[in-house]
Design a protein around this motif. Structure first.
Motif, PDB file in Angstrom:
ATOM      1  N   ALA A 107       0.826  -1.210   0.000  1.00  0.00           N
ATOM      2  CA  ALA A 107       0.000   0.000   0.000  1.00  0.00           C
ATOM      3  C   ALA A 107       0.858   1.258   0.000  1.00  0.00           C
ATOM      4  O   ALA A 107       0.556   2.235  -0.704  1.00  0.00           O
ATOM      5  N   ASN A 108       1.946   1.254   0.774  1.00  0.00           N
ATOM      6  CA  ASN A 108       2.837   2.409   0.781  1.00  0.00           C
ATOM      7  C   ASN A 108       3.561   2.563  -0.548  1.00  0.00           C
ATOM      8  O   ASN A 108       3.809   3.678  -1.005  1.00  0.00           O
ATOM      9  N   GLY A 109       3.917   1.438  -1.159  1.00  0.00           N
ATOM     10  CA  GLY A 109       4.622   1.500  -2.429  1.00  0.00           C
ATOM     11  C   GLY A 109       3.810   2.152  -3.522  1.00  0.00           C
ATOM     12  O   GLY A 109       4.350   2.805  -4.420  1.00  0.00           O
ATOM     13  N   ASP A 110       2.467   2.014  -3.430  1.00  0.00           N
ATOM     14  CA  ASP A 110       1.599   2.623  -4.431  1.00  0.00           C
ATOM     15  C   ASP A 110       0.987   3.936  -3.947  1.00  0.00           C
ATOM     16  O   ASP A 110       0.081   4.474  -4.586  1.00  0.00           O
ATOM     17  N   ASN A 111       1.488   4.431  -2.801  1.00  0.00           N
ATOM     18  CA  ASN A 111       1.003   5.718  -2.268  1.00  0.00           C
ATOM     19  C   ASN A 111      -0.521   5.748  -2.168  1.00  0.00           C
ATOM     20  O   ASN A 111      -1.183   6.718  -2.565  1.00  0.00           O
ATOM     21  N   LEU A 112      -1.092   4.694  -1.613  1.00  0.00           N
ATOM     22  CA  LEU A 112      -2.547   4.581  -1.540  1.00  0.00           C
ATOM     23  C   LEU A 112      -3.099   5.410  -0.387  1.00  0.00           C
ATOM     24  O   LEU A 112      -2.485   5.518   0.682  1.00  0.00           O
ATOM     25  N   THR A 113      -4.275   5.951  -0.602  1.00  0.00           N
ATOM     26  CA  THR A 113      -5.020   6.599   0.455  1.00  0.00           C
ATOM     27  C   THR A 113      -6.147   5.675   0.893  1.00  0.00           C
ATOM     28  O   THR A 113      -6.448   4.669   0.236  1.00  0.00           O
ATOM     29  N   GLU A 114      -6.802   6.027   2.000  1.00  0.00           N
ATOM     30  CA  GLU A 114      -7.892   5.196   2.479  1.00  0.00           C
ATOM     31  C   GLU A 114      -9.038   5.166   1.468  1.00  0.00           C
ATOM     32  O   GLU A 114      -9.711   4.146   1.305  1.00  0.00           O
ATOM     33  N   ASN A 115      -9.240   6.261   0.751  1.00  0.00           N
ATOM     34  CA  ASN A 115     -10.313   6.312  -0.245  1.00  0.00           C
ATOM     35  C   ASN A 115     -10.067   5.357  -1.401  1.00  0.00           C
ATOM     36  O   ASN A 115     -11.004   4.952  -2.087  1.00  0.00           O
ATOM     37  N   ASP A 116      -8.794   4.990  -1.643  1.00  0.00           N
ATOM     38  CA  ASP A 116      -8.491   4.043  -2.711  1.00  0.00           C
ATOM     39  C   ASP A 116      -8.935   2.628  -2.366  1.00  0.00           C
ATOM     40  O   ASP A 116      -9.120   1.796  -3.261  1.00  0.00           O
ATOM     41  N   LEU A 117      -9.110   2.351  -1.071  1.00  0.00           N
ATOM     42  CA  LEU A 117      -9.355   0.979  -0.631  1.00  0.00           C
ATOM     43  C   LEU A 117     -10.739   0.750  -0.053  1.00  0.00           C
ATOM     44  O   LEU A 117     -11.192  -0.409   0.011  1.00  0.00           O
ATOM     45  N   VAL A 118     -11.415   1.782   0.364  1.00  0.00           N
ATOM     46  CA  VAL A 118     -12.684   1.600   1.056  1.00  0.00           C
ATOM     47  C   VAL A 118     -13.805   1.327   0.064  1.00  0.00           C
ATOM     48  O   VAL A 118     -13.887   1.930  -1.003  1.00  0.00           O
ATOM     49  N   THR A 119     -14.689   0.406   0.427  1.00  0.00           N
ATOM     50  CA  THR A 119     -15.864   0.077  -0.380  1.00  0.00           C
ATOM     51  C   THR A 119     -17.062   0.858   0.148  1.00  0.00           C
ATOM     52  O   THR A 119     -17.352   0.833   1.354  1.00  0.00           O
ATOM     53  N   THR A 120     -17.744   1.552  -0.744  1.00  0.00           N
ATOM     54  CA  THR A 120     -18.945   2.289  -0.367  1.00  0.00           C
ATOM     55  C   THR A 120     -20.095   1.836  -1.259  1.00  0.00           C
ATOM     56  O   THR A 120     -19.922   0.990  -2.147  1.00  0.00           O
ATOM     57  N   GLY A 121     -21.252   2.421  -1.054  1.00  0.00           N
ATOM     58  CA  GLY A 121     -22.396   2.051  -1.866  1.00  0.00           C
ATOM     59  C   GLY A 121     -22.233   2.403  -3.328  1.00  0.00           C
ATOM     60  O   GLY A 121     -22.854   1.794  -4.206  1.00  0.00           O
ATOM     61  N   SER A 122     -21.368   3.389  -3.627  1.00  0.00           N
ATOM     62  CA  SER A 122     -21.177   3.820  -5.014  1.00  0.00           C
ATOM     63  C   SER A 122     -19.796   3.513  -5.564  1.00  0.00           C
ATOM     64  O   SER A 122     -19.518   3.805  -6.728  1.00  0.00           O
ATOM     65  N   TYR A 123     -18.916   2.931  -4.737  1.00  0.00           N
ATOM     66  CA  TYR A 123     -17.538   2.712  -5.206  1.00  0.00           C
ATOM     67  C   TYR A 123     -17.064   1.327  -4.800  1.00  0.00           C
ATOM     68  O   TYR A 123     -17.106   0.956  -3.617  1.00  0.00           O
ATOM     69  N   ASN A 165      -0.950  -1.980 -21.933  1.00  0.00           N
ATOM     70  CA  ASN A 165      -2.233  -1.692 -21.314  1.00  0.00           C
ATOM     71  C   ASN A 165      -2.095  -1.342 -19.842  1.00  0.00           C
ATOM     72  O   ASN A 165      -3.084  -1.227 -19.149  1.00  0.00           O
ATOM     73  N   GLY A 166      -0.865  -1.241 -19.379  1.00  0.00           N
ATOM     74  CA  GLY A 166      -0.660  -1.052 -17.957  1.00  0.00           C
ATOM     75  C   GLY A 166      -0.469   0.407 -17.589  1.00  0.00           C
ATOM     76  O   GLY A 166      -0.757   1.321 -18.336  1.00  0.00           O
ATOM     77  N   GLY A 167       0.068   0.601 -16.429  1.00  0.00           N
ATOM     78  CA  GLY A 167       0.334   1.936 -15.932  1.00  0.00           C
ATOM     79  C   GLY A 167       1.430   1.881 -14.900  1.00  0.00           C
ATOM     80  O   GLY A 167       2.042   0.849 -14.693  1.00  0.00           O
ATOM     81  N   TRP A 168       1.663   2.990 -14.272  1.00  0.00           N
ATOM     82  CA  TRP A 168       2.735   3.031 -13.276  1.00  0.00           C
ATOM     83  C   TRP A 168       2.317   3.954 -12.156  1.00  0.00           C
ATOM     84  O   TRP A 168       1.707   4.995 -12.380  1.00  0.00           O
ATOM     85  N   ASN A 169       2.632   3.569 -10.939  1.00  0.00           N
ATOM     86  CA  ASN A 169       2.359   4.408  -9.785  1.00  0.00           C
ATOM     87  C   ASN A 169       3.552   4.350  -8.848  1.00  0.00           C
ATOM     88  O   ASN A 169       4.272   3.364  -8.797  1.00  0.00           O
ATOM     89  N   GLY A 170       3.742   5.396  -8.084  1.00  0.00           N
ATOM     90  CA  GLY A 170       4.801   5.396  -7.082  1.00  0.00           C
ATOM     91  C   GLY A 170       5.881   6.396  -7.428  1.00  0.00           C
ATOM     92  O   GLY A 170       6.249   6.577  -8.584  1.00  0.00           O
ATOM     93  N   ASP A 171       6.406   7.017  -6.432  1.00  0.00           N
ATOM     94  CA  ASP A 171       7.480   7.967  -6.629  1.00  0.00           C
ATOM     95  C   ASP A 171       8.724   7.440  -5.926  1.00  0.00           C
ATOM     96  O   ASP A 171       9.173   6.342  -6.188  1.00  0.00           O
ATOM     97  N   ASP A 172       9.269   8.193  -5.014  1.00  0.00           N
ATOM     98  CA  ASP A 172      10.484   7.758  -4.347  1.00  0.00           C
ATOM     99  C   ASP A 172      10.179   6.798  -3.209  1.00  0.00           C
ATOM    100  O   ASP A 172       9.067   6.652  -2.753  1.00  0.00           O
TER     101      ASP A 172
END
Length: 578
Positions: A155-171, A405-412
């Protein structure tokens, strides 16, 4: 570098597509086995310069040219498997027994009116190229880290926030519909199951697992593998003046591999969140269940020659092209937990499978052989086989090197701002440096690079002997040894090991040995052969990757267990010549 599982939502419910391959998967698809007739196995497969046996069609197809008459036969195999795992002085054993059809086939000989080309032979065989059935498990009584910290590192490697992981009624983080970034499924599962906890918000978010100062506990694991590689061989061959024998084989391969694995932890004084996300010290008991399956089909070609310069000597050579596969993998995971008073379970993608189509190419294979025939009664045979596993390659479905088809995330690389370490499995490159070594046209660049980092060529030596006691009765024995396909740095925890999907565990083989014996009986046109085959793989189980970047002088190891995987096989062949 930073690696993520990339998933796209399809226009129908509960189906996903994922790039989830790893170098570990490549070896699973390519891993060898020795299956065939009882005569072939009784001599440890050292048949590259001999021929005249149904199994040689899939080893050195020039062996079909040795036939002077037709052959029809089959082989049955009783496979008694045992495993032994040992970690921190504790040992666990498991057994299981399987009944297999090793081989069935026929060779037809066509006589030609020529002294130079006396015959042309055709053959068809079904051969079990490999059996993946095995199970093992054990316990690691004193952990030094937790898989939860490994997940926090993802999770730290991809600089994730809590909003990236939480399941809601619309996400739904497993299948976001906004076309944006998809978080690694392991991180989502760990968050839903209370294994990881955030500190801070937005770009300042840092994730922490359950292991810290004062935490102790034990781990347990179980792995059950199933499946097989089935080969259908169509061979053509003949001889030139009874001196040179030639053959070619077209091989159609069906592949099916399934894995079920469990990793569980029982922790005391773990760092876990309460209902307000405040960290408290509680006991934590949980287990991660993974389901993985890969199926598909492929083909390869094999060419071979056997030369008989004098009656007492045979020399053989064979080359196997890679097997080109079209494959589909599927996987999901379930986490059961009892953490700080919270009991329950959560699954990836609502319990539905992720799917991925891919192409894969196994390595080339080269076999050189020699055999001596002494007095028409004694045969001694030697094979050398070279297989460069670092040349395995994944590619996009339908092509090799399709669009990216991929992407990249993460900085230092991120810092450590708590009083106990979280697990950091990777150092992410910056956007300015990644372009220098990433091929934008190859979505499998990183996986193929890992293959070259982890794996190397193997050397296999096979020695076999047969002694004809009477014209009807023969005895046999053999030995085979294959070196480790894994490079020393990977085996010694000096490399970060990237795995696919939600499956963090892996196994590295060190060496494979066969000890064999058998006998054969001939009566007119009928024959019966029997063999006993003992196989041992020296291996090592890892619950997840070690972290060699944590300290310059010493890596943080993952939970590990030494494995000894053994098979005792009783093989029976029967057939007749016509």
């Amino acid at each position: 570098m930073n690696k993520s599982l990339l998933i796209w939502s399809l226009p129908f419910a509960f189906c996903t597509t994922a790039f989830g391959q790893s170098a570990i998967d490549g070896y699973r698809i390519s891993q060898p086995d020795m299956k065939g007739t009882a005569r072939f196995m009784g001599m440890a497969g050292a048949f590259g310069a001999l021929g005249g046996d149904l199994s040689t069609l899939s080893q050195n197809p020039a062996g079909i040219g040795v036939y002077r008459s037709g052959d029809l036969g089959f082989t049955l195999n009783l496979d008694c498997q045992s495993s032994s795992s040992e970690a921190q002085g504790m040992k666990y054993d498991m057994t299981q027994t399987k009944f297999l059809l090793n081989n069935i086939g026929a060779v037809v000989t066509m006589r030609l009116p020529s002294v130079t080309f006396p015959n042309l032979n055709f053959g068809f065989t079904y051969n079990k190229g490999a059996s993946f059935n095995r199970q093992y498990g054990g316990k690691i009584s004193q952990l030094s880290n937790s898989m939860s910290n490994y997940i926090a590192g993802i999770a730290n490697g991809d600089n994730l926030t809590e909003n990236d992981l939480v399941t809601t009624g619309s996400y739904d983080p497993y299948n976001p519909t906004d076309g944006g970034y998809v978080a690694p499924w392991m991180a989502i599962l760990g968050y839903d199951g209370y294994l990881i906890t955030p500190s801070g918000t937005g770009e300042d978010t840092r994730w922490f697992g359950q292991w810290g100062d004062g935490t102790s506990g034990s781990g347990n694991f179980y792995v059950n593998e199933k499946g097989s590689m089935d080969e259908y061989n169509i061979a053509l061959g003949g001889n030139i003046a009874d001196v040179v024998y030639w053959g070619m084989n077209f091989d159609i391969v069906n592949f099916n591999y399934g894995l079920y694995s469990v990793w569980g932890e029982n922790l005391s004084d773990a760092y876990v969140p309460d209902n307000t996300n405040t960290i408290v010290r509680e006991s934590s008991n949980w287990n991660l269940n993974n389901f993985y399956n890969i199926t598909g089909s492929g083909f390869n070609y094999q060419l071979g020659l056997i030369a008989k310069p004098i009656q007492e000597l045979r020399i053989g050579f064979a080359v196997h092209t890679p097997t080109w596969y079209n494959l589909t993998e599927s996987f999901n995971a379930r986490l059961n937990y009892n953490i700080g008073g919270e009991n329950g379970s959560t699954s990836t993608n609502g319990g539905y499978l992720a799917y991925n189509d891919m192409c894969f190419r196994t390595p080339w294979k080269f076999i050189a052989s020699a055999a001596g025939v002494i007095g028409g009664q004694f045969i001694i045979s030697l094979d050398y086989e070279w297989t460069p596993y670092n040349k395995m390659k994944f590619s996009a479905p339908g092509s090799y090197g399709g669009g990216w088809n991929g992407g990249w995330n993460g900085d230092d690389y991120w810092g450590d701002d708590w009083d106990y370490p979280w697990y950091a499995p990777a150092k992410a490159p910056t956007a300015s440096t990644r372009a220098s070594y990433i091929d934008p046209n190859d979505p499998y660049y990183e996986t193929n690079s890992d293959i070259n980092t982890y794996y190397q060529a193997t050397n296999t030596i096979r020695v076999g002997a047969e002694y004809r006691i009477t014209p009807a009765f023969s005895v046999r024995a053999g030995y085979s040894h294959t070196t480790s396909p894994v490079k020393t740095a990977a085996r010694n925890d000096s490399e970060i090991i990237y795995t696919s999907g939600t499956l963090p565990n892996y196994r590295f083989d060190k060496s494979t040995d066969y000890i064999t014996c058998g006998f054969g009986y001939r009566y007119k046109k009928f024959y019966v052969d029997m063999a006993y085959v003992y196989k041992n793989i020296s291996s090592e189980y890892h619950a997840y990757t070690p972290d060699p970047n944590r300290d310059i002088n010493q890596a943080i190891p993952s939970p590990q267990s030494k494995l000894s995987l053994s098979n005792s096989q009783i093989v029976l062949s029967a057939g007749f010549r016509f």
